[in-house]
Design an enzyme around this catalytic site. Structure first.
Site, PDB file in Angstrom:
ATOM      1  CD  GLU A   1      28.826  -6.937  -7.067  1.00  0.00           C
ATOM      2  OE1 GLU A   1      29.987  -5.936  -7.396  1.00  0.00           O
ATOM      3  OE2 GLU A   1      29.737  -7.889  -7.485  1.00  0.00           O
TER       4      GLU A   1
ATOM      5  CD  GLU B   1      31.167  -7.952  -2.466  1.00  0.00           C
ATOM      6  OE1 GLU B   1      30.787  -8.536  -3.616  1.00  0.00           O
ATOM      7  OE2 GLU B   1      30.445  -7.068  -1.522  1.00  0.00           O
TER       8      GLU B   1
END
Length: 254
Positions: free
Chosen positions: A108, A128
């Site tokens: 990210e 995640e």
């Protein structure tokens, strides 16, 4: 700025290095504060045209420091969000130089940059869901805008790792470097960018980023609000003058 983030100036380029190799450059509070402070510096200096963010020790970033998370440590800043970058990237152009792993929050961070230079051996991923978490640091919003929707969906839902060559085929990677050469290659790209006028670079980035949200009716006015002041700058006089005099321009950032 703590030792968790190192900053080096190199001819109009600011190199920002996440420096926790013993933790695979996982993001904790110190890193978030350090990156945020480095980006503030990048945006405040007229003589800095472009930034590079990278990681020490042969890896980019493995994401959030989960051990710190379990003890209540907050890996973000109020101004810029996770890692001191994802909610408010710099106004100045930024390149991510990726070696090794760019996973979870590390991926990210790379997606928060304007360009990505990656080693041919690098791996990207949003794992995640494998940990019962959600990629909430911008990955789920930015990734579908950078690569095809169905590929982004697969990448986010499987949590699997994807190689540089594969992601380059989808247009996510600007330059592929030999292993160990990502930063060097990013510096070469940054040097080309840094030859140009800093005010023009920042305005160009702003238009590209913000125009995605503009309607057809407003886009020319919105662009003018950003670009018109550049035409009245000292650098806008210096550029044509240098061209006419067959010399390199001396940008003032004014």
């Amino acid at each position: 700025m703590s030792d968790a983030v190192l900053v080096e100036e190199d001819g109009g380029v600011l190199v920002i290095t996440i420096n926790r190799p013993e933790a695979k450059n996982a993001i904790n509070g110190d890193v978030a504060k350090g990156v945020g402070a480095a980006l503030d510096l990048l945006d405040s200096r007229k003589d800095l045209a472009v930034g590079i963010i990278t990681g020490a020790g042969g890896t980019f970033c493995s994401g959030m420091d989960l051990k710190g998370f379990l003890t209540g440590e907050l890996p973000f800043t109020p101004e810029r969000g996770f890692a001191g970058i994802v909610q408010k990237p710099p106004a100045t152009p930024l390149i991510a130089a990726v070696e090794g792993y760019a996973l979870a929050g590390g991926c990210e961070i790379a997606l928060s940059a304007d360009m990505i230079v990656a080693s041919s051996a690098a791996k990207f991923g949003l794992p995640e869901p494998k940990r019962g978490l959600v990629a909430a640091a911008g990955g789920l919003m930015r990734l579908p805008k950078r690569i095809p929707f169905h590929i982004a969906m697969e990448m986010a839902l499987t949590g699997d790792f994807y190689g540089t060559e594969q992601l380059a085929a989808f247009g996510l990677i600007n330059r592929i470097a030999e292993p160990g050469k990502a930063l060097e290659t990013a510096k070469e790209l940054a040097a080309k960018i840094a030859e140009n006028a800093p005010l023009a670079l920042a305005a160009t980035k702003k238009i590209i980023v913000e125009s995605a949200e503009w309607s057809t009716a407003e886009m020319w006015d919105k662009q003018g609000e950003i670009s018109n002041p550049i035409f009245g700058s000292k650098d806008a006089q210096e550029g044509p003058r240098a061209f006419a005099e067959k010399r390199k321009p001396n940008w003032s950032g004014e």
